[in-house]
Every structure is written in structure tokens, then in C-alpha cells.
Design an enzyme around this catalytic site. Structure first.
Site, PDB file in Angstrom:
ATOM      1  N   HIS A   1       0.846  -1.187   0.000  1.00  0.00           N
ATOM      2  CA  HIS A   1       0.000   0.000   0.000  1.00  0.00           C
ATOM      3  C   HIS A   1       0.879   1.233   0.000  1.00  0.00           C
ATOM      4  CE1 HIS A   1       0.662  -1.457   4.098  1.00  0.00           C
ATOM      5  NE2 HIS A   1       0.665  -0.202   4.489  1.00  0.00           N
TER       6      HIS A   1
ATOM      7  N   HIS B   1       1.144   5.070   0.928  1.00  0.00           N
ATOM      8  CA  HIS B   1       0.570   6.125   1.760  1.00  0.00           C
ATOM      9  C   HIS B   1       0.650   7.453   1.006  1.00  0.00           C
ATOM     10  CE1 HIS B   1       0.520   3.955   5.731  1.00  0.00           C
ATOM     11  NE2 HIS B   1       1.485   3.252   5.157  1.00  0.00           N
TER      12      HIS B   1
HETATM   13  P1  AMP Z   1       1.703   0.179   7.359  1.00  0.00           P
HETATM   14  O1  AMP Z   1       2.292   0.392   8.709  1.00  0.00           O
HETATM   15  O2  AMP Z   1       2.461   0.861   6.261  1.00  0.00           O
HETATM   16  O3  AMP Z   1       1.456  -1.291   7.062  1.00  0.00           O
HETATM   17  O4  AMP Z   1       0.301   0.924   7.368  1.00  0.00           O
HETATM   18  C1  AMP Z   1      -0.913   0.276   7.524  1.00  0.00           C
HETATM   19  C2  AMP Z   1      -1.967   1.351   7.531  1.00  0.00           C
HETATM   20  O5  AMP Z   1      -3.222   0.730   7.322  1.00  0.00           O
HETATM   21  C3  AMP Z   1      -2.060   2.131   8.832  1.00  0.00           C
HETATM   22  O6  AMP Z   1      -1.855   3.514   8.558  1.00  0.00           O
HETATM   23  C4  AMP Z   1      -3.465   1.845   9.318  1.00  0.00           C
HETATM   24  O7  AMP Z   1      -4.061   2.958   9.930  1.00  0.00           O
HETATM   25  C5  AMP Z   1      -4.179   1.440   8.043  1.00  0.00           C
HETATM   26  N1  AMP Z   1      -5.314   0.546   8.198  1.00  0.00           N
HETATM   27  C6  AMP Z   1      -5.342  -0.626   8.865  1.00  0.00           C
HETATM   28  N2  AMP Z   1      -6.571  -1.180   8.768  1.00  0.00           N
HETATM   29  C7  AMP Z   1      -7.321  -0.351   8.012  1.00  0.00           C
HETATM   30  C8  AMP Z   1      -8.671  -0.361   7.542  1.00  0.00           C
HETATM   31  N3  AMP Z   1      -9.504  -1.371   7.840  1.00  0.00           N
HETATM   32  N4  AMP Z   1      -9.093   0.671   6.771  1.00  0.00           N
HETATM   33  C9  AMP Z   1      -8.255   1.676   6.475  1.00  0.00           C
HETATM   34  N5  AMP Z   1      -6.986   1.749   6.872  1.00  0.00           N
HETATM   35  C10 AMP Z   1      -6.517   0.750   7.644  1.00  0.00           C
END
Ligand code: AMP
Ligand code: ZN
Length: 138
Positions: A98, A100
Site C-alpha cells: 500500500h 501512503h
Molecule cells: P503500514 O504500517 O504501512 O502497514 O500501514 C498500515 C496502515 O493501514 C495504517 O496507517 C493503518 O491505519 C491502516 N489501516 C489498517 N486497517 C485499516 C482499515 N480497515 N481501513 C483503512 N486503513 C486501515
């Protein structure tokens, strides 16, 4: 299926979707670092950037390019930090690639991603040449 982003893509979990293409989905981060913080994901499950097939990588970055100015406009941001935590050691918590897209504002004080690194290695020209050769040959 346990992957949270696959479940969002499949519609089994709710999301605030802001952009969708054949291969990519963009939705608001549930725990935003700034208003408008958006995640762009491939619809297919690929854990890291290096796992993405080239055409999917292109589709994901095209979605990033399309959605970023819209996010900036929506929250009146001055800029964005566009970044990937790529692998657990880099802080990736959701093992589905993903990107950001985090809105940034003049004077927000958060600095560039360079601030993540408190110390920089001192590398000689020979060491840099060696690293470049290893990357080319890998
Ligand atoms: P990372 O640390 O790069 O894996 O970031 C994961 C991101 O996913 C975090 O910023 C979370 O807030 C976000 N996240 C986790 N679950 C969800 C969800 N169900 N919907 C939207 N964002 C999410
Ligand atoms: Zn997944």
C-alpha cells in the site's frame, strides 16, 4: 481470508473509497496521520513492492498519480508525502502493498522522510561503486 486490504477490496470490510480502477483501489486510512491520508493498494494481494508484476506496479502508481492531486485539493494541502513501508523491518504492518499519500501543510513541522534516519553511513566512492554493481547484478 485474513488480509484486511483484500477484505476491503472484496467489499467484506467497509472503506471510505476515493478512487478505483481495474487494478487499484484508494481509500482513506482509518487512523490518519493527517486529514485526507489515503492508501492506494493493488486489488490483487502482493505483499511487497518487489512482488508486484510490472503491469500492476504501473497501475498502482498511475492510481497514486491520479489520486494525489485530488487528495491535496480536498483538504487544501500544500504538498504530500508519498511513501511505502516496504517490509516488516521498514514498519509495514499490513502485508499487502500500500502506498501512503499523506497531506502535508506549510509549517506542519513533520519534515522529510530523511528525518526517519538519525545517522547516515559514511561510504567511500569504492563502496558506492560496489553497491551499485551489486544492485545492477542482483
Ligand atoms: P503500514 O504500517 O504501512 O502497514 O500501514 C498500515 C496502515 O493501514 C495504517 O496507517 C493503518 O491505519 C491502516 N489501516 C489498517 N486497517 C485499516 C482499515 N480497515 N481501513 C483503512 N486503513 C486501515
Ligand atoms: Zn491482501
Amino acid at each position: 481470508m485474513s488480509c484486511v486490504f483484500c477484505r476491503i477490496v472484496d467489499g467484506d470490510l467497509p472503506s471510505r473509497t476515493v478512487h478505483e480502477t481495474d487494478d487499484a483501489l484508494a481509500f482513506l486510512d482509518a487512523n490518519p496521520l493527517a486529514p485526507g491520508h489515503t492508501l492506494v493498494v493493488p486489488k490483487a494481494h502482493h505483499e511487497t513492492v518487489g512482488d508486484l508484476p510490472p503491469e500492476i506496479a504501473g497501475s498502482v502508481f498511475a492510481a497514486v498519480s491520479a489520486v494525489t492531486p485530488r487528495v491535496e485539493a480536498a483538504v487544501d494541502a500544500d504538498a504530500t508525502t508519498v511513501a511505502v513501508n516496504n517490509g516488516a523491518a521498514a514498519g509495514q504492518e499490513v502485508p499487502h502493498t500500500h502506498v501512503h499519500v499523506v497531506p502535508r501543510f506549510d509549517g506542519d513541522g513533520n519534515g522529510p522522510i530523511h528525518r526517519l534516519f538519525s545517522e547516515r553511513p559514511s561510504l567511500s566512492d569504492a563502496e558506492l561503486d560496489d553497491i551499485a554493481a551489486k544492485v545492477r547484478e542482483a
